[in-house]
Design a protein around this motif. Structure first.
Motif, mmCIF file in Angstrom:
data_model
loop_
_atom_site.group_PDB
_atom_site.id
_atom_site.type_symbol
_atom_site.label_atom_id
_atom_site.label_comp_id
_atom_site.label_asym_id
_atom_site.label_seq_id
_atom_site.Cartn_x
_atom_site.Cartn_y
_atom_site.Cartn_z
ATOM 1 N N LEU A 31 0.844 -1.210 0.000
ATOM 2 C CA LEU A 31 0.000 0.000 0.000
ATOM 3 C C LEU A 31 0.874 1.253 0.000
ATOM 4 C CD1 LEU A 31 -2.619 -1.297 2.568
ATOM 5 C CD2 LEU A 31 -3.153 -0.662 0.225
ATOM 6 N N ASN A 32 1.933 1.228 0.786
ATOM 7 C CA ASN A 32 2.836 2.387 0.837
ATOM 8 C C ASN A 32 3.474 2.642 -0.527
ATOM 9 O OD1 ASN A 32 2.326 2.630 3.520
ATOM 10 N ND2 ASN A 32 4.321 1.931 4.236
ATOM 11 N N ALA A 33 3.901 1.550 -1.185
ATOM 12 C CA ALA A 33 4.599 1.711 -2.467
ATOM 13 C C ALA A 33 3.677 2.325 -3.511
ATOM 14 C CB ALA A 33 5.127 0.364 -2.946
ATOM 15 N N ALA A 34 2.385 1.990 -3.426
ATOM 16 C CA ALA A 34 1.436 2.550 -4.406
ATOM 17 C C ALA A 34 0.867 3.890 -3.919
ATOM 18 C CB ALA A 34 0.313 1.553 -4.667
ATOM 19 N N LYS A 35 1.307 4.328 -2.739
ATOM 20 C CA LYS A 35 0.860 5.598 -2.126
ATOM 21 C C LYS A 35 -0.666 5.656 -1.998
ATOM 22 C CE LYS A 35 4.800 8.495 -3.481
ATOM 23 N NZ LYS A 35 5.657 7.573 -4.220
ATOM 24 N N ILE A 36 -1.243 4.554 -1.519
ATOM 25 C CA ILE A 36 -2.697 4.508 -1.336
ATOM 26 C C ILE A 36 -3.025 4.930 0.093
ATOM 27 C CG2 ILE A 36 -4.754 3.036 -1.393
ATOM 28 C CD1 ILE A 36 -3.166 1.114 -3.113
ATOM 29 N N PRO A 37 -3.895 5.933 0.246
ATOM 30 C CA PRO A 37 -4.296 6.276 1.611
ATOM 31 C C PRO A 37 -5.203 5.180 2.188
ATOM 32 C CG PRO A 37 -5.284 7.799 0.000
ATOM 33 C CD PRO A 37 -4.546 6.753 -0.771
ATOM 34 N N TYR A 38 -4.994 4.851 3.425
ATOM 35 C CA TYR A 38 -5.839 3.817 4.054
ATOM 36 C C TYR A 38 -5.888 4.069 5.553
ATOM 37 C CZ TYR A 38 -1.397 1.701 5.405
ATOM 38 O OH TYR A 38 -0.160 1.484 5.940
ATOM 39 N N VAL A 39 -6.926 3.494 6.167
ATOM 40 C CA VAL A 39 -7.022 3.566 7.623
ATOM 41 C C VAL A 39 -6.500 2.238 8.163
ATOM 42 C CG1 VAL A 39 -8.692 3.554 9.529
ATOM 43 C CG2 VAL A 39 -8.879 5.254 7.706
ATOM 44 N N LEU A 40 -5.658 2.331 9.182
ATOM 45 C CA LEU A 40 -5.070 1.131 9.758
ATOM 46 C C LEU A 40 -5.849 0.733 11.007
ATOM 47 C CD1 LEU A 40 -2.534 -0.752 9.541
ATOM 48 C CD2 LEU A 40 -1.483 0.760 11.217
ATOM 49 N N GLU A 80 -0.662 -8.333 -4.838
ATOM 50 C CA GLU A 80 -0.925 -8.415 -6.283
ATOM 51 C C GLU A 80 -2.126 -7.550 -6.659
ATOM 52 O OE1 GLU A 80 -0.404 -12.341 -7.780
ATOM 53 O OE2 GLU A 80 -1.251 -11.819 -9.718
ATOM 54 N N PHE A 81 -3.136 -7.512 -5.774
ATOM 55 C CA PHE A 81 -4.293 -6.640 -6.018
ATOM 56 C C PHE A 81 -3.826 -5.183 -6.114
ATOM 57 C CE2 PHE A 81 -7.034 -3.568 -3.871
ATOM 58 C CZ PHE A 81 -8.111 -3.525 -4.756
ATOM 59 N N VAL A 82 -2.995 -4.767 -5.183
ATOM 60 C CA VAL A 82 -2.510 -3.379 -5.178
ATOM 61 C C VAL A 82 -1.764 -3.087 -6.484
ATOM 62 C CG1 VAL A 82 -0.928 -1.755 -4.032
ATOM 63 C CG2 VAL A 82 -2.442 -3.193 -2.656
ATOM 64 N N ALA A 83 -0.921 -4.036 -6.886
ATOM 65 C CA ALA A 83 -0.150 -3.840 -8.129
ATOM 66 C C ALA A 83 -1.081 -3.740 -9.338
ATOM 67 C CB ALA A 83 0.838 -4.988 -8.302
ATOM 68 N N ASP A 84 -2.107 -4.579 -9.373
ATOM 69 C CA ASP A 84 -3.031 -4.575 -10.527
ATOM 70 C C ASP A 84 -3.951 -3.364 -10.534
ATOM 71 O OD1 ASP A 84 -2.023 -6.883 -11.547
ATOM 72 O OD2 ASP A 84 -3.555 -8.186 -10.669
ATOM 73 N N GLU A 88 -0.203 2.520 -12.260
ATOM 74 C CA GLU A 88 0.680 3.687 -12.361
ATOM 75 C C GLU A 88 1.850 3.609 -11.358
ATOM 76 O OE1 GLU A 88 -2.473 3.623 -11.535
ATOM 77 O OE2 GLU A 88 -2.819 4.712 -9.666
ATOM 78 N N ALA A 89 1.709 2.748 -10.331
ATOM 79 C CA ALA A 89 2.809 2.608 -9.365
ATOM 80 C C ALA A 89 3.906 1.670 -9.906
ATOM 81 C CB ALA A 89 2.279 2.066 -8.032
ATOM 82 N N HIS A 90 3.617 0.992 -11.004
ATOM 83 C CA HIS A 90 4.599 0.085 -11.642
ATOM 84 C C HIS A 90 5.208 -0.914 -10.660
ATOM 85 C CE1 HIS A 90 4.323 2.413 -15.285
ATOM 86 N NE2 HIS A 90 4.540 3.514 -14.591
ATOM 87 N N LEU A 91 4.356 -1.503 -9.818
ATOM 88 C CA LEU A 91 4.900 -2.486 -8.867
ATOM 89 C C LEU A 91 5.244 -3.796 -9.563
ATOM 90 C CD1 LEU A 91 2.731 -1.971 -5.660
ATOM 91 C CD2 LEU A 91 4.807 -0.834 -6.387
ATOM 92 N N LEU A 92 4.437 -4.157 -10.571
ATOM 93 C CA LEU A 92 4.722 -5.372 -11.325
ATOM 94 C C LEU A 92 4.977 -4.988 -12.773
ATOM 95 C CD1 LEU A 92 2.098 -7.989 -10.036
ATOM 96 C CD2 LEU A 92 4.580 -8.184 -9.900
ATOM 97 N N SER A 93 5.935 -5.644 -13.372
ATOM 98 C CA SER A 93 6.254 -5.337 -14.765
ATOM 99 C C SER A 93 5.121 -5.834 -15.667
ATOM 100 C CB SER A 93 7.554 -6.042 -15.126
ATOM 101 O OG SER A 93 7.755 -5.994 -16.502
ATOM 102 N N SER A 94 4.927 -5.169 -16.800
ATOM 103 C CA SER A 94 3.918 -5.651 -17.757
ATOM 104 C C SER A 94 4.542 -6.698 -18.684
ATOM 105 C CB SER A 94 3.349 -4.480 -18.560
ATOM 106 O OG SER A 94 4.423 -3.788 -19.138
ATOM 107 N N ASP A 95 5.848 -6.905 -18.543
ATOM 108 C CA ASP A 95 6.543 -7.876 -19.380
ATOM 109 C C ASP A 95 6.350 -9.292 -18.800
ATOM 110 O OD1 ASP A 95 8.962 -8.145 -21.462
ATOM 111 O OD2 ASP A 95 9.283 -9.491 -19.760
#
Ligand SMILES: N[C@@H](CCC(=O)N[C@@H](CS)C(=O)NCC(=O)O)C(=O)O
Length: 237
Positions: A31-40, A80-84, A88-95
Motif C-alpha cells: 500500500l505504501n509503495a502505491a501511495k494509497i491512503p488507508y485507515v489502519l 498483487e491486487f494493489v499492483a493490478d 501507475e505505481a509500476h509495482l509489477l512489470s507488464s513484461d
C-alpha cells in the motif's frame, strides 16, 4: 448481543493488520509503495476484537477492505491486487518474462528461506537445531546464487535489489522475512558467515535493511523478539 458491524473507512481502504506480523508488513509495504491512503486497524492477535470474524472468518491478518466493501485476505493476494489496481505505481512489470522470473524467484524464496527460519526457532534439541541451521544456510546460499543470476537481467542492473537500485515488488513481499533473521540470531545465535558464498545474499539483505521502505514498517527489534517468543521451542537443558 452478537456484533453485527465492525470499524472501517467508509468509501476508502481499511487495512487490518498487526505490526509484528510479517504478512501484514508485506501488505503495508504494498500500500505504501502505491501511495494509497488507508485507515489502519491494528489487531491484537492475543486478544482479537469480537467483530474480527466479520472481517476475516479465518481470524488472520492482514485483511484489506476495499472501498466497495470487498475484503481481501492473504498477503500475496493483497500485494498483487494493489499492483493490478494501481498500475501507475509500476509495482509489477507488464513484461510476461519479467513477471515469470519474479514468480520463480518468490517460489524459491518461499521454499528456501521462510520455512527454515521457523524450523530453526522451533528446533528442540542440538541435532535438530544444527540440521535446521545448516538447511537455512544452504537456502540462503542458493537464494544468493539466484540473486546473482537475476542481477544479470537487464532490469536487474547489477543489484543490490531485484530490480537494480530500485526497491520493488520482490522486496515488498520478502523483506519482512529477511528482517526476521534477527529472531534466529537472537534466539538461536544463527548468523550468516561473511564469506564469498554468502556475499550476494548479504549484499541484498544490507540494502533491504537500509531502505526507508523497510525501516518505515519494521517493528522495533525488542517488540518483534517478544512477539515471537511464543513460537520459539524451549530446548530442554
Ligand atoms: N498466508 C497468510 C498468513 C497470515 C498469517 O498467518 N497471519 C498470522 C499473524 S503473522 C495470523 O493472523 N495468525 C492468527 C493468530 O495469530 O491468531 C498471508 O499470507 O496473509
Amino acid at each position: 448481543m452478537s456484533t453485527t458491524t465492525y470499524p472501517y473507512n467508509e468509501g476508502g481502504y481499511t487495512l487490518y493488520s498487526n505490526p509484528c506480523c510479517p504478512f501484514s508488513q508485506c501488505a503495508v509495504r504494498a500500500l505504501n509503495a502505491a501511495k494509497i491512503p488507508y485507515v489502519l486497524e491494528t489487531i491484537d492477535l492475543e486478544n482479537k476484537p469480537t467483530w474480527y470474524h466479520l472481517v476475516n472468518p479465518q481470524l488472520k491478518v492482514p485483511a484489506l477492505r476495499t472501498p466497495d466493501g470487498t475484503v481481501l485476505t492473504e498477503s500475496l493476494v493483497i500485494a498483487e491486487f494493489v499492483a493490478d489496481k494501481f498500475p501507475e505505481a509500476h509495482l509489477l512489470s507488464s513484461d510476461a518474462i519479467e513477471r515469470a522470473q519474479l514468480r520463480l524467484f518468490l517460489g524459491l524464496f518461499n521454499k528456501l528461506l521462510f520455512p527454515d527460519i521457523y524450523r530453526v526457532l522451533q528446533s528442540t534439541n542440538e541435532e535438530e537445531g544444527n540440521n535446521s541451521k545448516q538447511a537455512l544456510l544452504d537456502g540462503i546460499k542458493n537464494i544468493g546464487k539466484e540473486l546473482e543470476i537475476q542481477w544479470s537481467r537487464r532490469s536487474g542492473r547489477g543489484g543490490p535489489f531485484w530490480n537494480g537500485d530500485k526497491w520493488g515488488y520482490v522486496e515488498i513481499v520478502t523483506s519482512s522475512f529477511v528482517g526476521n533473521l534477527i529472531l534466529t540470531k537472537h534466539y538461536r545465535d544463527f548468523s550468516i558467515p561473511d564469506a564469498k558464498d554468502f556475499a550476494p545474499f548479504n549484499r541484498w539483505r544490507k540494502a533491504i535493511e537500509a531502505a526507508p521502505e523497510f525501516l518505515k514498517v519494521k517493528p522495533d527489534d525488542k517488540l518483534l523478539i517478544s512477539a515471537f517468543k511464543k513460537f520459539v521451542a524451549v530446548v530442554p537443558k
